[in-house]
Design a protein around this motif. Sequence first.
Motif, PDB file in Angstrom:
ATOM      1  N   LEU A   1       0.849  -1.189   0.000  1.00  0.00           N
ATOM      2  CA  LEU A   1       0.000   0.000   0.000  1.00  0.00           C
ATOM      3  C   LEU A   1       0.883   1.237   0.000  1.00  0.00           C
ATOM      4  CD1 LEU A   1      -1.853  -2.248   1.474  1.00  0.00           C
ATOM      5  CD2 LEU A   1      -3.068  -0.304   2.412  1.00  0.00           C
ATOM      6  N   TYR A   2       0.302   2.373  -0.391  1.00  0.00           N
ATOM      7  CA  TYR A   2       0.995   3.642  -0.204  1.00  0.00           C
ATOM      8  C   TYR A   2       1.293   3.796   1.284  1.00  0.00           C
ATOM      9  CZ  TYR A   2      -0.502   5.138  -4.896  1.00  0.00           C
ATOM     10  OH  TYR A   2      -0.703   5.246  -6.250  1.00  0.00           O
ATOM     11  N   ASN A   3       2.401   4.428   1.629  1.00  0.00           N
ATOM     12  CA  ASN A   3       2.770   4.591   3.031  1.00  0.00           C
ATOM     13  C   ASN A   3       1.687   5.281   3.852  1.00  0.00           C
ATOM     14  OD1 ASN A   3       5.246   3.234   3.205  1.00  0.00           O
ATOM     15  ND2 ASN A   3       6.369   4.995   2.416  1.00  0.00           N
ATOM     16  N   GLU A   4       1.031   6.292   3.268  1.00  0.00           N
ATOM     17  CA  GLU A   4      -0.011   6.980   4.032  1.00  0.00           C
ATOM     18  C   GLU A   4      -1.212   6.073   4.283  1.00  0.00           C
ATOM     19  OE1 GLU A   4      -0.286   8.760  -0.239  1.00  0.00           O
ATOM     20  OE2 GLU A   4       1.282   8.029   1.125  1.00  0.00           O
ATOM     21  N   HIS A   5      -1.473   5.133   3.366  1.00  0.00           N
ATOM     22  CA  HIS A   5      -2.579   4.204   3.552  1.00  0.00           C
ATOM     23  C   HIS A   5      -2.239   3.120   4.576  1.00  0.00           C
ATOM     24  CE1 HIS A   5      -4.390   5.292  -0.649  1.00  0.00           C
ATOM     25  NE2 HIS A   5      -4.611   6.220   0.272  1.00  0.00           N
ATOM     26  N   ILE A   6      -1.022   2.587   4.520  1.00  0.00           N
ATOM     27  CA  ILE A   6      -0.651   1.557   5.501  1.00  0.00           C
ATOM     28  C   ILE A   6      -0.583   2.169   6.893  1.00  0.00           C
ATOM     29  CG2 ILE A   6       1.865   1.733   5.252  1.00  0.00           C
ATOM     30  CD1 ILE A   6      -0.159  -1.506   5.829  1.00  0.00           C
ATOM     31  N   ALA A   7      -0.191   3.431   6.995  1.00  0.00           N
ATOM     32  CA  ALA A   7      -0.165   4.091   8.309  1.00  0.00           C
ATOM     33  C   ALA A   7      -1.586   4.192   8.874  1.00  0.00           C
ATOM     34  CB  ALA A   7       0.470   5.472   8.204  1.00  0.00           C
ATOM     35  N   GLU A   8      -2.549   4.509   8.005  1.00  0.00           N
ATOM     36  CA  GLU A   8      -3.940   4.585   8.457  1.00  0.00           C
ATOM     37  C   GLU A   8      -4.449   3.201   8.838  1.00  0.00           C
ATOM     38  OE1 GLU A   8      -7.925   6.872   7.112  1.00  0.00           O
ATOM     39  OE2 GLU A   8      -7.077   5.574   5.560  1.00  0.00           O
ATOM     40  N   LEU A   9      -4.193   2.200   7.988  1.00  0.00           N
ATOM     41  CA  LEU A   9      -4.638   0.840   8.276  1.00  0.00           C
ATOM     42  C   LEU A   9      -3.980   0.315   9.551  1.00  0.00           C
ATOM     43  CD1 LEU A   9      -6.309  -1.600   7.323  1.00  0.00           C
ATOM     44  CD2 LEU A   9      -4.308  -2.331   5.992  1.00  0.00           C
ATOM     45  N   PHE A  10      -2.722   0.655   9.767  1.00  0.00           N
ATOM     46  CA  PHE A  10      -1.975   0.265  10.966  1.00  0.00           C
ATOM     47  C   PHE A  10      -2.702   0.769  12.218  1.00  0.00           C
ATOM     48  CE2 PHE A  10       1.297   0.889  14.192  1.00  0.00           C
ATOM     49  CZ  PHE A  10       2.098  -0.241  14.079  1.00  0.00           C
ATOM     50  N   GLY A  11      -3.261   1.958  12.131  1.00  0.00           N
ATOM     51  CA  GLY A  11      -3.990   2.522  13.257  1.00  0.00           C
ATOM     52  C   GLY A  11      -5.366   1.917  13.458  1.00  0.00           C
ATOM     53  N   LEU A  12      -5.895   1.255  12.443  1.00  0.00           N
ATOM     54  CA  LEU A  12      -7.231   0.668  12.510  1.00  0.00           C
ATOM     55  C   LEU A  12      -7.202  -0.826  12.859  1.00  0.00           C
ATOM     56  CD1 LEU A  12      -8.703   2.312   9.270  1.00  0.00           C
ATOM     57  CD2 LEU A  12      -9.335   2.881  11.640  1.00  0.00           C
ATOM     58  N   ALA A  13      -6.254  -1.546  12.285  1.00  0.00           N
ATOM     59  CA  ALA A  13      -6.185  -2.998  12.469  1.00  0.00           C
ATOM     60  C   ALA A  13      -5.607  -3.328  13.840  1.00  0.00           C
ATOM     61  CB  ALA A  13      -5.340  -3.625  11.364  1.00  0.00           C
ATOM     62  N   GLU A  14      -5.707  -4.578  14.207  1.00  0.00           N
ATOM     63  CA  GLU A  14      -5.173  -5.047  15.481  1.00  0.00           C
ATOM     64  C   GLU A  14      -4.748  -6.490  15.334  1.00  0.00           C
ATOM     65  OE1 GLU A  14      -8.796  -6.297  18.191  1.00  0.00           O
ATOM     66  OE2 GLU A  14      -9.231  -4.369  17.219  1.00  0.00           O
ATOM     67  N   VAL A  15      -4.004  -6.992  16.311  1.00  0.00           N
ATOM     68  CA  VAL A  15      -3.684  -8.423  16.319  1.00  0.00           C
ATOM     69  C   VAL A  15      -5.004  -9.174  16.399  1.00  0.00           C
ATOM     70  CG1 VAL A  15      -2.618 -10.281  17.644  1.00  0.00           C
ATOM     71  CG2 VAL A  15      -1.404  -8.116  17.334  1.00  0.00           C
ATOM     72  N   GLY A  16      -5.193 -10.100  15.492  1.00  0.00           N
ATOM     73  CA  GLY A  16      -6.441 -10.847  15.430  1.00  0.00           C
ATOM     74  C   GLY A  16      -7.391 -10.386  14.340  1.00  0.00           C
ATOM     75  N   THR A  17      -7.098  -9.260  13.686  1.00  0.00           N
ATOM     76  CA  THR A  17      -7.939  -8.830  12.567  1.00  0.00           C
ATOM     77  C   THR A  17      -7.962  -9.927  11.507  1.00  0.00           C
ATOM     78  OG1 THR A  17      -7.597  -6.461  12.936  1.00  0.00           O
ATOM     79  CG2 THR A  17      -8.199  -7.127  10.707  1.00  0.00           C
ATOM     80  N   GLN A  18      -9.150 -10.282  11.065  1.00  0.00           N
ATOM     81  CA  GLN A  18      -9.298 -11.320  10.051  1.00  0.00           C
ATOM     82  C   GLN A  18      -8.785 -10.830   8.704  1.00  0.00           C
ATOM     83  OE1 GLN A  18     -13.479 -13.095  10.324  1.00  0.00           O
ATOM     84  NE2 GLN A  18     -13.732 -11.142  11.397  1.00  0.00           N
ATOM     85  N   VAL A  19      -8.180 -11.728   7.939  1.00  0.00           N
ATOM     86  CA  VAL A  19      -7.671 -11.374   6.611  1.00  0.00           C
ATOM     87  C   VAL A  19      -8.094 -12.457   5.630  1.00  0.00           C
ATOM     88  CG1 VAL A  19      -5.631 -10.913   5.196  1.00  0.00           C
ATOM     89  CG2 VAL A  19      -5.684 -10.157   7.592  1.00  0.00           C
ATOM     90  N   LEU A  20      -8.623 -12.037   4.512  1.00  0.00           N
ATOM     91  CA  LEU A  20      -8.993 -12.969   3.435  1.00  0.00           C
ATOM     92  C   LEU A  20      -8.423 -12.435   2.128  1.00  0.00           C
ATOM     93  CD1 LEU A  20     -10.570 -15.306   2.104  1.00  0.00           C
ATOM     94  CD2 LEU A  20     -12.585 -13.804   2.069  1.00  0.00           C
ATOM     95  N   LEU A  21      -7.639 -13.269   1.432  1.00  0.00           N
ATOM     96  CA  LEU A  21      -7.133 -12.921   0.105  1.00  0.00           C
ATOM     97  C   LEU A  21      -7.890 -13.761  -0.907  1.00  0.00           C
ATOM     98  CD1 LEU A  21      -4.742 -12.021   2.011  1.00  0.00           C
ATOM     99  CD2 LEU A  21      -3.279 -12.332   0.013  1.00  0.00           C
ATOM    100  N   ILE A  22      -8.483 -13.086  -1.906  1.00  0.00           N
ATOM    101  CA  ILE A  22      -9.248 -13.814  -2.929  1.00  0.00           C
ATOM    102  C   ILE A  22      -8.671 -13.504  -4.317  1.00  0.00           C
ATOM    103  CG2 ILE A  22     -11.374 -13.897  -1.593  1.00  0.00           C
ATOM    104  CD1 ILE A  22     -12.397 -11.514  -3.325  1.00  0.00           C
TER     105      ILE A  22
END
Length: 200
Positions: free
Chosen positions: A179-200
């Motif tokens: 991701l763009y650095n500004e987007h991963i920084a935002e996602l970093f602040g939203l996600a947590e250990v245990g956040t579900q991830v699905l790749l399709i």
Amino acid sequence: MSDSKSGQINRRLFLGAAAATLATPAIAQESIHEGTTELERDVSQNVRHNISSFRTLEWQDYFDNLRNGAILVDITSRALHYWNADESVYRLYPTSVPATEDLTRRGRTSVIRLVEGPEWRPTPAMRERNPEWPEYVGPGPDNPLGTHALYLGWTYYRIHGTHDTRKIGRRSSNGCIGLYNEHIAELFGLAEVGTQVLLI
């Protein structure tokens, strides 16, 4: 209409069109190069990206619940979707995706660690393909993981930033989602250990 008023309108139309062009996402402005694959093109060249599926989605189509939040990565549309646990936050980010199908992993996992200023060590397979690569890169502008990384339950797989913004919207990674650095920084602040991830 006077020439001076006509000139002002034409200038406004020109400036408006120019602003609209600049505001149009780069992924929509780029041209296609016939007869070559994305892997054959230099990353600095323009590529037409697949934006036909870059649209909002409903989490219920992919997850049973939003416990700890949920991240959906759509490899085809090169988009990452995030929903928080109470549905008050939804984000949609453009991504880079694995360069080839054999580097692509699909399925369910979760975030197991969040790191600001990640270190990078190429995997054994990367070193085999690219023996000239360094064994270690510390945090900073030369680090291919950018400013933040979400480590997944799969060994070597991450959702991370990138300092090379030309990679976003492309098949350009060695398996990770960028991701763009500004987007991963935002996602970093939203996600947590245990956040579900699905790749399709």
